[in-house]
Design a protein around this motif. Structure first.
Motif, PDB file in Angstrom:
ATOM      1  N   PRO A  28       0.405  -1.290  -0.324  1.00  0.00           N
ATOM      2  CA  PRO A  28       0.352   0.059  -0.116  1.00  0.00           C
ATOM      3  C   PRO A  28       1.062   1.528   0.180  1.00  0.00           C
ATOM      4  CG  PRO A  28      -0.451  -1.277   1.137  1.00  0.00           C
ATOM      5  CD  PRO A  28       0.129  -2.243   1.119  1.00  0.00           C
ATOM      6  N   ARG A  29       0.812   2.410  -0.776  1.00  0.00           N
ATOM      7  CA  ARG A  29       0.890   3.861  -1.085  1.00  0.00           C
ATOM      8  C   ARG A  29       1.059   4.111   0.393  1.00  0.00           C
ATOM      9  NH1 ARG A  29       0.874   7.419  -5.450  1.00  0.00           N
ATOM     10  NH2 ARG A  29      -1.198   6.318  -5.511  1.00  0.00           N
ATOM     11  N   ARG A  30       1.545   5.105   0.345  1.00  0.00           N
ATOM     12  CA  ARG A  30       1.421   5.771   1.444  1.00  0.00           C
ATOM     13  C   ARG A  30       1.341   7.324   0.618  1.00  0.00           C
ATOM     14  NH1 ARG A  30       3.971   6.525   6.488  1.00  0.00           N
ATOM     15  NH2 ARG A  30       3.520   8.909   7.689  1.00  0.00           N
ATOM     16  N   THR A  31      -0.042   8.099   1.125  1.00  0.00           N
ATOM     17  CA  THR A  31      -0.626   8.978   0.638  1.00  0.00           C
ATOM     18  C   THR A  31       0.011  10.142   1.669  1.00  0.00           C
ATOM     19  OG1 THR A  31      -2.303   8.744   2.056  1.00  0.00           O
ATOM     20  CG2 THR A  31      -2.499   8.082  -0.228  1.00  0.00           C
ATOM     21  N   ALA A  32      -0.440  11.322   0.826  1.00  0.00           N
ATOM     22  CA  ALA A  32       0.376  12.698   1.890  1.00  0.00           C
ATOM     23  C   ALA A  32      -0.474  13.190   3.127  1.00  0.00           C
ATOM     24  CB  ALA A  32      -0.305  13.518   1.419  1.00  0.00           C
ATOM     25  N   VAL A  33       0.084  12.755   3.948  1.00  0.00           N
ATOM     26  CA  VAL A  33      -0.593  13.166   5.175  1.00  0.00           C
ATOM     27  C   VAL A  33      -0.369  14.520   5.747  1.00  0.00           C
ATOM     28  CG1 VAL A  33       0.082  12.428   7.678  1.00  0.00           C
ATOM     29  CG2 VAL A  33       1.217  10.831   6.253  1.00  0.00           C
ATOM     30  N   SER A  72      -1.815  17.063   9.003  1.00  0.00           N
ATOM     31  CA  SER A  72      -1.987  16.273  10.519  1.00  0.00           C
ATOM     32  C   SER A  72      -3.571  16.079  10.742  1.00  0.00           C
ATOM     33  CB  SER A  72      -1.655  17.955  11.003  1.00  0.00           C
ATOM     34  OG  SER A  72      -1.512  19.256  11.429  1.00  0.00           O
ATOM     35  N   GLY A  73      -3.194  15.611  12.092  1.00  0.00           N
ATOM     36  CA  GLY A  73      -4.787  15.443  12.409  1.00  0.00           C
ATOM     37  C   GLY A  73      -5.484  13.966  11.892  1.00  0.00           C
ATOM     38  N   GLY A  74      -5.973  13.753  12.130  1.00  0.00           N
ATOM     39  CA  GLY A  74      -6.851  12.272  11.923  1.00  0.00           C
ATOM     40  C   GLY A  74      -6.581  11.003  12.034  1.00  0.00           C
ATOM     41  N   LEU A  75      -7.572   9.614  11.869  1.00  0.00           N
ATOM     42  CA  LEU A  75      -6.848   9.481  12.312  1.00  0.00           C
ATOM     43  C   LEU A  75      -6.568   8.085  10.441  1.00  0.00           C
ATOM     44  CD1 LEU A  75      -5.856   6.319  14.334  1.00  0.00           C
ATOM     45  CD2 LEU A  75      -8.312   5.851  14.023  1.00  0.00           C
ATOM     46  N   ARG A  76      -5.210   7.985  11.438  1.00  0.00           N
ATOM     47  CA  ARG A  76      -4.620   7.190  10.778  1.00  0.00           C
ATOM     48  C   ARG A  76      -4.297   5.753  10.577  1.00  0.00           C
ATOM     49  NH1 ARG A  76      -4.812  10.624   6.381  1.00  0.00           N
ATOM     50  NH2 ARG A  76      -5.030  12.730   7.143  1.00  0.00           N
ATOM     51  N   ARG A 115      -0.469   8.346  16.192  1.00  0.00           N
ATOM     52  CA  ARG A 115      -0.840   9.312  15.789  1.00  0.00           C
ATOM     53  C   ARG A 115      -2.124  10.003  15.790  1.00  0.00           C
ATOM     54  NH1 ARG A 115       4.914   8.422  11.652  1.00  0.00           N
ATOM     55  NH2 ARG A 115       5.832   7.092  12.835  1.00  0.00           N
ATOM     56  N   ALA A 125      -4.742  12.583  16.633  1.00  0.00           N
ATOM     57  CA  ALA A 125      -4.886  13.396  16.230  1.00  0.00           C
ATOM     58  C   ALA A 125      -5.608  14.689  15.650  1.00  0.00           C
ATOM     59  CB  ALA A 125      -3.206  14.355  16.258  1.00  0.00           C
ATOM     60  N   SER A 126      -6.106  15.529  15.616  1.00  0.00           N
ATOM     61  CA  SER A 126      -6.770  16.667  14.972  1.00  0.00           C
ATOM     62  C   SER A 126      -6.949  17.451  14.918  1.00  0.00           C
ATOM     63  CB  SER A 126      -8.191  16.741  15.717  1.00  0.00           C
ATOM     64  OG  SER A 126      -8.475  17.507  17.205  1.00  0.00           O
ATOM     65  N   PRO A 127      -7.484  18.499  13.949  1.00  0.00           N
ATOM     66  CA  PRO A 127      -6.891  19.993  14.302  1.00  0.00           C
ATOM     67  C   PRO A 127      -6.530  20.581  15.488  1.00  0.00           C
ATOM     68  CG  PRO A 127      -8.270  19.430  12.362  1.00  0.00           C
ATOM     69  CD  PRO A 127      -8.700  18.306  13.593  1.00  0.00           C
ATOM     70  N   GLU A 168       3.539   1.825   7.736  1.00  0.00           N
ATOM     71  CA  GLU A 168       4.857   1.905   6.818  1.00  0.00           C
ATOM     72  C   GLU A 168       6.174   2.608   7.533  1.00  0.00           C
ATOM     73  OE1 GLU A 168       4.823   0.592   3.244  1.00  0.00           O
ATOM     74  OE2 GLU A 168       2.985   2.486   3.010  1.00  0.00           O
ATOM     75  N   ASP A 201       5.283  15.298   0.753  1.00  0.00           N
ATOM     76  CA  ASP A 201       3.898  14.585  -0.406  1.00  0.00           C
ATOM     77  C   ASP A 201       3.852  13.119   1.190  1.00  0.00           C
ATOM     78  OD1 ASP A 201       3.629  15.412  -3.726  1.00  0.00           O
ATOM     79  OD2 ASP A 201       3.766  16.074  -1.379  1.00  0.00           O
TER      80      ASP A 201
END
Lengths: 399, 180, 76
Positions: A388-393, A395-399, B35, B37-39, B178, C30
């Motif tokens: 799986p490719r890492r997409t642009a990250v 800040s914020g949001g569950l990844r 990881r 987080a939120s704004p 990853e 990116d």
């Protein structure tokens, strides 16, 4: 200045001679050898000498040629350096697959008088992995120290703290050959390059300062078809346009003044029957797979660039890889340049950008019309299943 | 008011607070490595709150230990809070607490001195929280006076669910990242 | 004495706290990895810069003196 073989040069004499002769490293970085010797000598602990014959660059053959056919000249240099640095160990690192080369070196060592003297250095010939980044000096030292063949963070540089924590002088096979010649007073400024591509067979050619590309091609047996572009310096090097390339003098200092380099002495010619874009895509894919996998921009960036180039050449784009614009590929090249723990991404960026410059028409054609009739339909290693490719990250949001 | 009683309340109250604080710190630490987080709650804020909660817990740990050894009603020798399972009025359960606090102390001190101990050592010792937190919870259940009360059972369940929930998220999220 | 930020890309795991704390000197590429500006860190940013160095979970970010930064940034 000539040193008699049985008279031992001291450090200053050798360093001065190397400086006057203008000897530089031949592993690709072109670092002034006298400076490196001085830097290692200035350290407090007893150093280790490493002869770097890993030759992980696929287009290069000169190191195994020299180790096989000019063995004693290389060893002359290695022993001279070990002598003046008072090193107690010499390691000759060779790609583990080159068994004949390893045997040749071991045979030559058996007859060396230096090894019979009291206080002789311990000399080992060690087979190393065949990866592209194996020969990077911190990577090689890391492997020789029992770890992986992957670059380590610098500083400390290997000349200060390398193998077994000691100052380590790592230089290319040819560099030691030149040191050997300087110490013997027979150095004539010549060097060896590997010529490949549109020539009968890949050939190791000895050139003198001022030899042009055209002359080197003749020495390699002449070209077998029309050449559409020339690559100098290997898979991390620079493409040069034809016909201007033919007259280029293969003098490293001169080339560097024009933003070019012979790298580890590599001259590759792309035949007009081959698709340049497909070649660049194939090599870039290979280089992205050769990443040590330690740094994000190298792992993900080179993969993105390789995917993008492949999308220009492939009838069946990889899963989820839409066509990538040339501008985006350029942007990623700029993004990965100098952003790794070693210079691997820099080389790929240079290789791809120079290709897009020299083969601008072909790239534009592929971007507009897709793969050409000369593209490999499998585009290199083929449409393989990717992780799986890492997409642009953001800040914020569950990844 | 009876001083011995106040003393006892301090031990219990600080203990209950420690359950909350250390569970909270553990949850925040697991969130950080996942990881999340939120704004409004950027990564560095979660990281800082994690550190502050742990430091606050250290203060209450000191209060908890001090009040325990100075308790005249029940004899807990100083050696028993430092060396796990050294003889005390409640050797096993107090021993668990001593083990937990030793580990938490090591984790906290290496974290304060992180630049000096280096990333690798710090990280290795930090993994000890996977032992320290359960030991602390078990200590509370066994040595805690209020352990059988409804509120404390509810609190324990809450903390255990929170930490296990955060752990589950971490086990799923981290391999996907990853990390290179 | 001016200081500059430097990142060890081998240690870096793209946690991104440095970019959150100091967008004046760190942006993310990116793929979430830091692009660290080599520009000097002025006095008013020094505190936050130190916070960023301290926040990095893998201690990949460093504040170095100007001359050291120049030499250390060159790789071979």
């Amino acid at each position: 200045m000539a040193f008699l073989r049985n008279r031992r040069p001291n450090l200053d004499e050798l360093v001065d001679a190397l400086e006057r002769a203008g000897v530089h490293g031949h592993g690709g970085a072109y670092f002034p050898t006298a400076t490196k010797l001085r830097a290692v000598a200035a350290q407090r602990e007893r150093p280790v000498v490493v002869v770097n014959g890993s030759e992980g660059e696929p287009l290069s053959r000169k190191d195994r040629f020299l180790l096989g056919a000019r063995t004693d000249t290389v060893l002359d240099g290695a022993f001279a350096v070990a002598e003046v640095l008072r090193a107690d160990a010499i390691i000759i690192a060779v790609d583990h697959r080159r068994t004949r080369t390893i045997e040749a070196v071991q045979a030559a060592l058996a007859g060396r008088p230096e090894l019979e003297q009291h206080g002789a250095p311990v000399v080992e010939v060690i087979g190393v992995p065949d990866g592209y980044v194996t020969g990077q000096e911190s990577s090689l030292v890391n492997f020789l120290g029992g770890h992986e063949a992957k670059p380590t963070a610098t500083p400390p540089y290997v000349f200060e703290r390398g193998l077994r924590g000691r100052p380590t002088l790592v230089s290319n096979v040819e560099t030691f050959a030149q040191i050997g010649r300087v110490a013997a007073g027979t150095f004539d400024g010549s060097r060896h390059i590997t010529v490949s591509g549109a020539v009968p067979d890949p050939a190791v050619v000895q050139i003198r300062p001022g030899t042009t590309v055209a002359q080197a091609l003749t020495a390699a047996g002449g070209i077998t078809e029309e050449v559409s572009a020339v690559l100098l310096g290997g898979y991390g090097g620079t493409w040069v346009a034809m016909p201007e390339a033919l007259g280029l003098p293969l003098d490293e200092a001169d080339l560097r003044a024009h933003g070019l380099t012979l790298g580890a002495g590599i001259l590759f010619t792309l035949g007009a029957s081959r698709c340049g874009v497909a070649e660049v895509a194939r090599v870039t894919r290979w280089m992205s797979e050769q990443s040590a996998g330690q740094c994000g921009p190298c792992v993900f960036g080179l993969r993105a660039i390789a995917d993008g180039l492949q999308s220009l050449c492939s009838h069946n784009p990889l899963d989820g890889v839409a066509f990538t614009s040339l501008a985006q590929i350029q942007r990623w090249c700029a993004m990965v340049d100098k952003r790794g723990g070693c210079a691997h991404p820099d080389g790929v960026a240079r290789y791809v950008r120079s290709a897009m410059d020299v083969m601008a028409e072909e790239f534009k054609d592929h971007a507009t019309h897709g793969p050409c009739s000369r593209c490999d339909t499998s585009a290199g290693p083929g449409a393989r299943r990717r992780a799986p490719r890492r997409t642009a990250v953001a800040s914020g949001g569950l990844r | 008011m009876n001083l011995t009683l106040v003393h006892w309340y301090v031990i219990r109250a600080s203990g209950i607070l420690l359950l909350l604080l250390y569970s909270g710190a553990t949850v925040l630490g697991l969130m950080n490595v996942s990881r999340i987080a939120s704004p409004q709650w950027p990564r560095f804020v979660i990281d800082r709150v994690h550190r502050y909660v742990a430091l606050l817990a250290l203060v209450f740990l000191a209060i908890h230990i001090l009040s325990t050894v100075t308790d005249s009603f029940v004899a807990t020798p100083l050696v028993a809070v430092i060396i796990p399972f050294a003889k005390s009025y409640n050797t096993f359960w107090v021993g668990l607490g001593a083990a937990a606090s030793d580990l938490m102390l090591a984790i906290t001190i290496t974290s304060i001195m992180r630049a000096r101990v280096g990333a690798r050592t710090w990280r290795a010792i930090h993994y000890a929280v996977y032992a320290a937190w359960p030991l602390a919870v078990l200590h509370g259940m066994g040595a805690g006076t209020d352990a059988s009360s409804f509120w404390l059972i509810a609190l324990n369940i809450l903390c255990i669910l929170a930490v296990f929930g955060a752990l589950a998220v971490r086990m799923i999220a981290v391999p996907r990242l990853e990390t290179v | 004495m001016s200081e500059r930020l430097q990142v060890d890309m081998i240690a870096c795991s793209a946690h991104g706290m440095c970019a959150e704390l100091l967008p004046e000197r760190v942006t993310l590429d990116d793929w979430g990895y830091p692009i660290v500006s080599g520009a000097p860190v002025p006095a008013e940013l020094a505190g936050v810069a130190q916070m960023a160095v301290d926040a990095c979970p893998v201690l990949a970010l460093k504040l170095v003196r100007a001359q050291a930064a120049h030499a250390a940034g060159r790789r071979r």
